[in-house]
Write an enzyme that holds these catalytic residues in place. Sequence first.
Site, PDB file in Angstrom:
ATOM      1  NE  ARG A   1     -46.250  29.130   4.700  1.00 20.60           N
ATOM      2  CZ  ARG A   1     -46.378  28.187   5.617  1.00 20.60           C
ATOM      3  NH1 ARG A   1     -46.531  26.946   5.262  1.00 20.60           N
ATOM      4  NH2 ARG A   1     -46.350  28.492   6.893  1.00 20.60           N
TER       5      ARG A   1
ATOM      6  CB  SER B   1     -33.895  26.406  -6.860  1.00 22.39           C
ATOM      7  OG  SER B   1     -34.201  26.023  -5.548  1.00 22.39           O
TER       8      SER B   1
ATOM      9  CG  HIS C   1     -31.003  19.331  -2.112  1.00 27.25           C
ATOM     10  ND1 HIS C   1     -29.700  19.681  -1.854  1.00 27.25           N
ATOM     11  CD2 HIS C   1     -31.734  20.474  -2.023  1.00 27.25           C
ATOM     12  CE1 HIS C   1     -29.644  20.982  -1.625  1.00 27.25           C
ATOM     13  NE2 HIS C   1     -30.862  21.493  -1.723  1.00 27.25           N
TER      14      HIS C   1
ATOM     15  CG  ASP D   1     -39.117  31.340  20.439  1.00 25.02           C
ATOM     16  OD1 ASP D   1     -38.067  30.781  20.824  1.00 25.02           O
ATOM     17  OD2 ASP D   1     -40.249  31.011  20.819  1.00 25.02           O
TER      18      ASP D   1
ATOM     19  CE  LYS E   1     -38.429  18.486  11.585  1.00 31.82           C
ATOM     20  NZ  LYS E   1     -39.304  19.457  12.221  1.00 31.82           N
TER      21      LYS E   1
ATOM     22  CB  CYS F   1     -28.802  22.738  -4.530  1.00 35.75           C
ATOM     23  SG  CYS F   1     -29.018  24.234  -3.567  1.00 35.75           S
TER      24      CYS F   1
ATOM     25  CD  GLU G   1     -27.108  27.844  -5.466  1.00 35.50           C
ATOM     26  OE1 GLU G   1     -27.426  28.936  -4.979  1.00 35.50           O
ATOM     27  OE2 GLU G   1     -27.713  26.794  -5.224  1.00 35.50           O
TER      28      GLU G   1
END
Lengths: 133, 356
Positions: B209, B306, B244, B30, B249, B123, B82
């Site tokens: 997460r 990361s 970044h 969805d 969000k 990144c 990367e």
Amino acid sequence: MLSVPVFWRMNKEKYKMIGKKCLDCGLVIFPNRKNCPSCDSQKLEEFGLSGKGKIYSDTIIRVAPDGFEAPYITALIKLEEGPMIVGEITGVDIEDVEKNPQGLVDKEVSITFRKIMLNENGLRVYGLKFLLE
Amino acid sequence: MDKTGIVGWGSYVPRFRIKIEEIARIWGRDALPILEGLGVDEKAIAGSDEDTITMSVEAGRTAILRAGINPVKISALFIGSESHPYAVNPSSTVVSEALGFSSAFGNTFKEKTIFMGDLEFACKAGSAGMQICHAFVKSNEIEYGMAIGADTAQGKPGDALEYTAGSGAAAFILGKDPVAELEGTYSFGTDTSDFWRNEGKKYPNHGARFTGEPAYFKHVTNATKGLMEKLSLGIDDFDKVVFHTPNAKFPLRAAKILGFDASKLKEGLVVPKIGNTYSGASLIGLASVLDSAKPGERILVTSYGSGSGSDSFSFMITNKILQAQKLGKKTIDYINNKKYVDYGTYVKLRGKLLRE
């Protein structure tokens, strides 16, 4: 299939539009030659071209040589400074070009840096293609 | 002491786009909760003849145009990515030669020092390149240096990353008499493995997460706080903010944690329309801000890579920017020039569909 040294020797011309100008008759030459094709003079100096031009004629390549990915558009391009060269046109949709009987004739173009091909040993060959203005 | 900082900048975003709905359709998901969760509508995809090297050259050309300098004066090039096209064989040598650092004219090779390197720090490798170039310039080792962040980011088919992994590049020339004075920089890093790709693997893995609190938010907020403390600046001293953007969000939440008004992120928040361009992300955000920044404005930029680390920068815009803004394509020009493709074309363009 071209060898690694051949690609290396062509780097300078493939990466930047650096040609020659005849000091005797003023003709701008691209790609490079040792003699002026107009007056045969050997008095030539390096000359940076603008990378801008106009499409004289174009065609869609549907059966590509090894290392190239069809379909793509190849064109004869009349450069601002005079020379007529063969170049690949990128950033256009083949289906749009097909719809137009005139193809891309008379469209103004400028250079962009792109991957040209992949050789059989996985070497990426880079160089200049043309984008519509 | 002479001011040092950014003297020229340029960005590049390829024209192909895929909508998030199209990716969700293929995987039977969805789209609405994905769109709402990420805040990303579509992502940019490099064409079959584009990669980190070609996008770096295009961004670099605009940066040179805006700096108004002869490229032979540029004596350092660091490209963070990367997705360097080769595992072994540098991107920086091709880009340096294509941009004319060795010689403006091709056939008379001029022997000169060029400090070059391909950087990798997830990144944030592009922002690390900016720090290196700035240090070279400040120490008078070189007159100008170029740092580039570029990626053709990959996400495993059907993985959460696939909805955002985009393509793009930004280039910055560091030197004296800048359009944006680099007032200071601060870095924060810890051993926090939240996202990784092993040697020889096509796609990265991630800690889902876990990429949030202990990774992105901890490093972005600590680097930003460290910078403000180092420069004795507060949140009210900054007019524009770039963090970044793994999605739309995370940077807004980081801003909220630190106390920045969300409106300060607006001009640099290009992720909803191009996706997460990995090493290019925070730098394309900065380029977008510079495209319309006004003299006297102070800009905060904090990257995130990361693994994990963040580089934070404070820039003060000078009067010189007004002339440079008139030259070259702006980030918004690239964002608006787009052609939508379906999932089938997308997997072909990004080499996800192999014939052997």
